[in-house]
Design a protein around this motif. Structure first.
Motif, PDB file in Angstrom:
ATOM      1  N   VAL A 158       0.870  -1.182   0.000  1.00  0.00           N
ATOM      2  CA  VAL A 158       0.000   0.000   0.000  1.00  0.00           C
ATOM      3  C   VAL A 158       0.901   1.223   0.000  1.00  0.00           C
ATOM      4  O   VAL A 158       1.689   1.422   0.943  1.00  0.00           O
TER       5      VAL A 158
ATOM      6  N   ILE B  78      -4.717   1.652   4.212  1.00  0.00           N
ATOM      7  CA  ILE B  78      -5.650   1.836   3.095  1.00  0.00           C
ATOM      8  C   ILE B  78      -6.571   3.031   3.341  1.00  0.00           C
ATOM      9  O   ILE B  78      -6.864   3.804   2.429  1.00  0.00           O
TER      10      ILE B  78
ATOM     11  N   ILE C  21      -2.433   0.689  -4.468  1.00  0.00           N
ATOM     12  CA  ILE C  21      -2.453  -0.657  -3.920  1.00  0.00           C
ATOM     13  C   ILE C  21      -1.852  -1.619  -4.937  1.00  0.00           C
ATOM     14  O   ILE C  21      -2.265  -1.649  -6.094  1.00  0.00           O
TER      15      ILE C  21
END
Length: 435
Positions: free
Chosen positions: A183, A200, A210
């Motif tokens: 991420v 996230i 991502i």
């Protein structure tokens, strides 16, 4: 990889060559180089020795400073570990080069490390901020990409278990079983679920990159998504052909109980003759929520029971006053976990529905959140749960009555997204409805 490692890798990859002819004085030069290298290695060893001696002295001083502090020497937090933690902190403060580390970060690191030592991916420590964020998400509203995430026990990586309709995750074509490798360039390997989700989530309107490992792809898949406010409708209802009702439950949160009750009422009000309950990709949630929901459909009897480390048993039963009297088919898959398995297991054991799909995830343990006065908390595994027939499905899962593997190639390869498992569920339900 550091520069030294690169050097040794390059040395290992070099092809052998013929040694050059010796020249006058070459032996003396090699001896001199060896002497310098030897001194360098010796200095490195001395440096390590002095650092170790410093830590040892700090530990002994710490013990001396804490002679009046009463500690339980049989505990992990004894005089030795207290002294060592203080010595490690002093070493960090004196030698750590990259940046200053706030005291709060060091403390949280110790707390998280203690929970991590349990070797249980479901037990973890929450700071006050992390706990608040998690509780907000359980209310069904948060800022992120609109994907359900759970830990993949085989790889240790977080994975997508489902996506919310109309979310950035759906628009970017995130798929169930995509493994989240990075991420924003940060590896997710070894992170617990809270830490991975925290990477996230973020402020509305910001981007997050991502990197995924996707089955069938020869290389990583990198996607950039824009975070937005996500309102997670945990229950979806619609009527299908032949008076079949479809109810999808995506997770078991505080808001799910009322949404499920409303969906059942709409099904009855629409003269449904059978119901398809979709628990695929459902990672679980609150024990209280699933018990309340099972009370809306099960006959009188056991829903689930738990047993803790001391053999204490807690039973959760249904009064049977709202038993579902319609044919029921339940869709499950490898991402149906925890509370979803409690519901599926109770339905199967009571014989009021037919399970269609693939074997469930296999999480048969219960966690409890215990908060502290400073706002922090721990989530810790406290018991195992058992289906009404006495089955503990941890690490095993629940076998469906009708096995049907999901055809992902057909689903993602067409704009119509044909769902073969759904079609199988319809076929099974039609037979049970006598059609």
């Amino acid at each position: 990889m550091d520069e030294n490692q690169n050097y040794f890798n390059n040395m290992n990859n070099m092809q052998p060559v013929q040694p050059p002819q010796k020249e006058k004085g070459s032996g003396r030069g090699l001896f001199f180089v060896g002497l310098v290298v030897g001194i360098g290695v010796a200095l490195l060893a001395v440096g390590i020795g002095f650092a170790g001696l410093g830590i040892q002295n700090a530990m002994e001083q710490s013990k001396a400073d804490n002679t009046d502090v009463k500690v339980d020497e049989s505990s992990a937090l004894n005089s030795y570990t207290i002294a060592k933690l203080q010595a490690l902190e002093e070493t960090i403060n004196q030698y750590f080069f990259l940046h200053d580390v706030p005291e709060e970060d060091l403390q949280n690191g110790m707390f998280k490390g203690l929970l991590a030592s349990l070797g249980d991916p479901y037990s973890e420590y929450y700071t006050a901020e992390e706990l608040t964020s998690m509780m907000e998400q359980s209310q069904g509203i948060y800022y992120g990409i609109g994907a359900y995430v759970q830990l993949d026990t085989n790889t240790g990586l977080p994975k997508i278990s489902g996506v919310i309709e109309g979310s950035p995750a759906e628009a970017a074509d995130l798929r169930a079983n995509d493994l989240i490798y990075e991420v924003d360039g940060t590896s997710t390997y070894g992170l617990n679920l809270t830490e991975a989700v925290a990477l996230i989530k973020g402020p509305e309107g910001t981007n997050v990159e991502i990197t995924l490992i996707r089955e069938g792809e020869s290389d990583y898949v990198s996607l950039t998504l824009t975070r937005q406010k996500v309102e997670s409708p945990t229950v979806e209802f619609r009527m299908l052909e032949d008076n079949m009702a479809y109810i999808q439950v995506t997770e078991f949160d505080d808001v799910t109980v009322d949404q499920f009750a409303e969906a059942l009422a709409m099904a009855r009000g629409s003269d449904a003759e059978g119901i398809i309950l979709d628990l695929r990709g459902n990672p679980g949630g609150n024990l209280g929520a699933v018990v309340d929901m099972c009370n809306m459909i099960l006959p009188e009897g056991m829903i689930v029971y738990t047993e803790d480390k001391n053999g204490k048993r807690d039973e959760y039963k249904c009064d049977g006053k709202r038993e579902l009297e319609l044919p029921l088919v339940v869709l499950v898959d490898m991402n149906s976990a925890s509370a979803a398995e409690i519901m599926a297991g109770a339905i199967k054991d009571h014989g009021i529905g037919t399970l269609v799909g693939t074997t469930t995830f296999g999480k048969g343990i219960v966690q409890q959140i215990m908060s502290f006065r400073d706002g922090s908390a721990v989530k810790i595994t406290v018991s195992a749960y058992y289906t009404p027939s006495g089955n503990n499905i941890h690490g095993i899962g629940i076998e469906p009555d009708v096995i049907c593997e999901f055809d992902g190639e057909a689903y993602y390869g067409s704009e119509d997204h044909p769902d073969n498992q759904m079609e199988k569920a319809k076929d099974v339900l039609k037979k049970e409805m006598g059609k």
